[in-house]
Motif scaffolding. Structure first.
Motif, short mmCIF file in Angstrom:
data_model
loop_
_atom_site.label_atom_id
_atom_site.label_comp_id
_atom_site.label_asym_id
_atom_site.label_seq_id
_atom_site.Cartn_x
_atom_site.Cartn_y
_atom_site.Cartn_z
N LEU A 91 -18.67 -56.89 79.14
CA LEU A 91 -19.57 -56.16 77.90
C LEU A 91 -20.39 -56.98 78.62
CD1 LEU A 91 -17.47 -55.64 74.87
CD2 LEU A 91 -18.01 -53.67 76.35
N ARG B 73 -23.19 -56.11 81.98
CA ARG B 73 -23.16 -54.97 81.32
C ARG B 73 -24.63 -54.27 80.63
NH1 ARG B 73 -23.01 -50.15 83.10
NH2 ARG B 73 -22.42 -48.95 81.83
N THR C 135 -16.67 -49.43 77.31
CA THR C 135 -17.95 -49.76 77.33
C THR C 135 -18.57 -49.17 77.47
OG1 THR C 135 -18.05 -49.34 79.75
CG2 THR C 135 -17.40 -51.68 78.93
#
Length: 691
Positions: free
Chosen positions: A493, A496, A688
């Motif tokens: 996370l 990203r 995500t």
């Protein structure tokens, strides 16, 4: 006439030498980062930021469901909302250091996550932060550095490797590999990480670098991209006063070259506090003060004296010598302006409009007189008019900047190498090697040369060996994969959100790394067990057995990864995998061959069923097995009076498939592998989404 080039920030200019002088080291004036061009500078503005989160309760138990019914259980799960941010307003200009301060639970981290575009999914937000007047986009996130309070770093990588992979993935494609490597060396030197560059990060079970070095690696991870805005969440948490001062003093030269810095700080020292330009003081989600950090004490004193005109203790204790000229004058003016007004206790409230107007009027004068602005014409701002810059996400020439620093093939390459390096300790550990060697040795001893027997009794023993060979590796691989994405989820996370790589590149690289890492040690186990037990001695049979077991192992691993990617509760995930694996074993064909028709369809959901049948076909396909009346004869052909060939090995061994049939199970296992791998990607994409 062209604007003069802004100076490069140096640690020697920030007063950091004085901080570290006590250690007996003369720190050189090191270039920490090049200046931010005016076209790429960002002004952060946030107006009336309010946020609410659900107030979660415990999950209803099975007993409460039965007693209260479905309606009451559903009402029990419904969560009321709780407001944690109340109309927060402020801004941070290039060249400034804005500190968010307040006690624990005041909303500092929540506000910082909103400003960085990383608010939790459960938070309902009103008010959007703007960068140069525009909302933050995914492409613009590449210009924003975000340092989390918890240092999310791979424990198995060294400090240099951590920064190297980040540079190769995050820095622009226009930079060569040599330039990216040079950027890494610059950051390592500037942050004082030379001595620990080849030391692993470490963790709870493996010693590594110190806490201060971990924090500096986290900061360097974001400084690699030379961000226009740097957000830091509690960068001094867990550090001693000297190390904390060392770290925060670095923020001043970072801001002095056109970078906006926003940080949350809990209980700063007086020396650390002097490094701050602006202060936003929070209490239970309310803004108590916003403005120059140096005037916070005066402002809070004036608020107190407004509510208590008689002073801090009583009228006799309030005098000019005790309060000072400024506070005494402020108290006298307050009493003259509001005589006879009722005294009201000061309570947390949103930002005062009077103070907000004062802050806007003073912005230009304060920035012009600050050390960071006086040294550079490029940092001069027109407050209220915004920066003369293109929208965020555009380069200095107005063209779009590619969101991804590295190309797709480069992402696959570096993510694959990093995945192999991060698992080097756990996969090739001594414990795993010893475990597989001991189990393989025991299997070889228990079934010592049983595979060379051509009787029904010997073949029956071999079927047990093949089933154990399959189930043991499947269990091991499945439970090892169960916590893979759970352990890497927060890291994924974080990376990203920084626009470090595409999710598909991460997933394909992670999947590709499974081949050398997950198949190397089981190979030694198979070789040891195969030849000690005397299974079919031909090259084709051996490699077919190896490939079949490896295929089933990958399928089992895929199932574990799928459960781990969808269920984040460890006990729940373990229960699902344990029950599923036991069901797969029971319908696999070894324990029970005659399953009732109404439940026999479950075997088609079991990869153990297909893998076991495939191994049976590899071992016994085309072979002649003799029935010697229950005896185990070494050479049945020499005893025709006792042993005779069995007409159907399937009936003799109670198999569900004929060993001489075509091995169609390979296609089914490949289908399971592809299907579950695709479902893993879908699960990760859903987890995500919005990052």
């Amino acid at each position: 006439m062209a604007d003069p080039q802004p100076p490069v920030a140096k640690l020697g200019e920030s007063g950091l030498d004085k901080v570290t002088a006590g250690h007996g080291q003369a720190k050189a004036s090191v270039e920490i980062m090049e200046p931010i061009p005016k076209a790429l500078q960002l002004r952060l503005e946030f107006t009336s930021i309010s946020g609410t989160v659900p107030k979660l309760f415990g999950q209803p138990t099975l007993l409460s469901r039965l007693r209260a019914g479905k309606v009451a259980a559903k009402e029990h799960q419904q969560a009321s909302e709780r407001q944690i941010l109340f109309g927060i307003t402020g801004s941070c200009n290039p060249g400034e250091v804005l500190a968010l301060m307040g006690p624990s639970g005041s909303g500092k981290t929540s506000l910082l996550s909103v400003l960085g575009g990383r608010k939790p999914k459960a938070m309902r937000l009103s008010g959007v932060p703007h960068y140069n007047g525009a909302p933050l986009t995914k492409r613009a996130k590449r210009q924003v550095g975000f340092v989390l309070q918890d240092d999310l770093l791979y424990e198995s990588l060294t400090g240099h490797e951590t920064l190297y992979f980040a540079a190769m993935l995050r820095l622009p494609r226009a930079m060569t590999a040599a330039q990216k490597t040079e950027r890494v060396l610059t950051v390592v030197t500037a942050l004082g990480l030379d001595k620990c560059r080849d030391t692993i990060i470490g963790g709870f079970f493996r010693r590594g670098i110190s806490g201060g070095e971990r924090k500096r690696v986290s900061v360097g991870h974001e400084l690699l991209i030379n961000p226009s805005i740097l957000l830091l969440d509690e960068p001094t948490s867990g550090l001693d006063s000297t190390t904390a001062m060392h770290l925060v003093a670095t923020l001043r030269p970072l801001a002095s070259v056109g970078r906006a810095v926003v940080t949350t700080i809990h209980q700063p020292s007086s020396r650390l506090y002097t490094q701050l330009d602006k202060l936003l003081l929070l209490s239970e989600g309310h803004a108590m003060y916003y403005g120059q950090a140096s005037l916070a004490a005066d402002w809070c004193s004036e608020r107190f004296l407004t509510a208590h005109p008689d002073g801090y203790n009583h009228a006799g204790a309030v005098h000019e010598a005790g309060l000072g000229n400024q506070l005494w004058s402020a108290a006298q003016s307050r009493k003259q302006l509001s005589p006879g007004l009722p005294i009201q206790a000061a309570a947390p409230e949103p930002l005062s409009q009077h103070h907000q107007d004062w802050d806007q009027d003073q912005d230009r004068d304060r920035i012009a007189s600050s050390p960071s602005a006086s040294s550079s014409h490029d940092i001069e701002l027109a407050v209220g008019e915004g920066l003369a810059a293109p929208p965020v996400g555009l380069g200095p020439d107005g063209r779009k900047v590619n969101r991804w620093g590295a190309s797709y093939t480069q992402q696959l390459k570096f993510l694959f190498v990093r995945a192999v390096k991060t698992r080097r300790f756990e996969t090739m550990s001594v414990q795993d090697i010893v475990q597989l060697l001991i189990v393989g040795l025991l299997c070889g001893l228990f079934w010592l040369q049983r595979g060379q027997s051509a009787t029904v009794r010997g073949a029956s023993d071999v079927t047990g060996l093949l089933f154990f060979q399959l189930v043991f590796l499947s269990f091991r691989s499945m439970f090892a994969a169960l916590f893979t994405f759970r352990n890497e989820f927060k890291m994924m996370l974080k990376e990203r959100a920084s626009g470090m790589y595409r999710l598909s590149a991460f997933y394909f690289a992670r999947t590709a790394s499974d081949l050398p890492m997950e198949l190397s040690l089981p190979t030694f186990y198979i070789v040891l067990m195969y030849f000690m037990s005397g299974l079919r001695l031909s090259a084709g049979a051996f490699f077919a057995n190896w490939m079949a077991v490896m295929l089933v192992t990958l399928v089992a691993q895929s199932f574990g990864l799928l459960v781990g990617a969808t269920v984040m509760q460890p006990k729940t995930a373990q229960t699902i995998v344990a029950v599923s694996m036991l069901a797969f074993m029971l319908v696999g064909g070894f324990y029970v061959s005659a399953i009732p028709v109404w439940i026999s369809w479950l075997k088609y959901l079991s990869f153990v069923y297909f893998g076991y049948n495939l191994l049976i076909k590899i071992e016994f396909g085309g072979r002649t097995i003799y029935d010697c009346g229950g005896a185990d004869v070494a050479d049945p052909q020499q005893h025709p009076e006792l042993c005779h060939p069995v007409p159907s090995l399937q009936q003799a061994l109670h198999l569900q498939e004929s060993p001489d049939a075509w091995p169609w199970e390979v296609l089914v296992l490949l289908g399971y592998l592809l299907f579950w791998r695709c479902m893993i990607y879908v699960a990760l994409r859903r987890k995500t989404s919005g990052v």
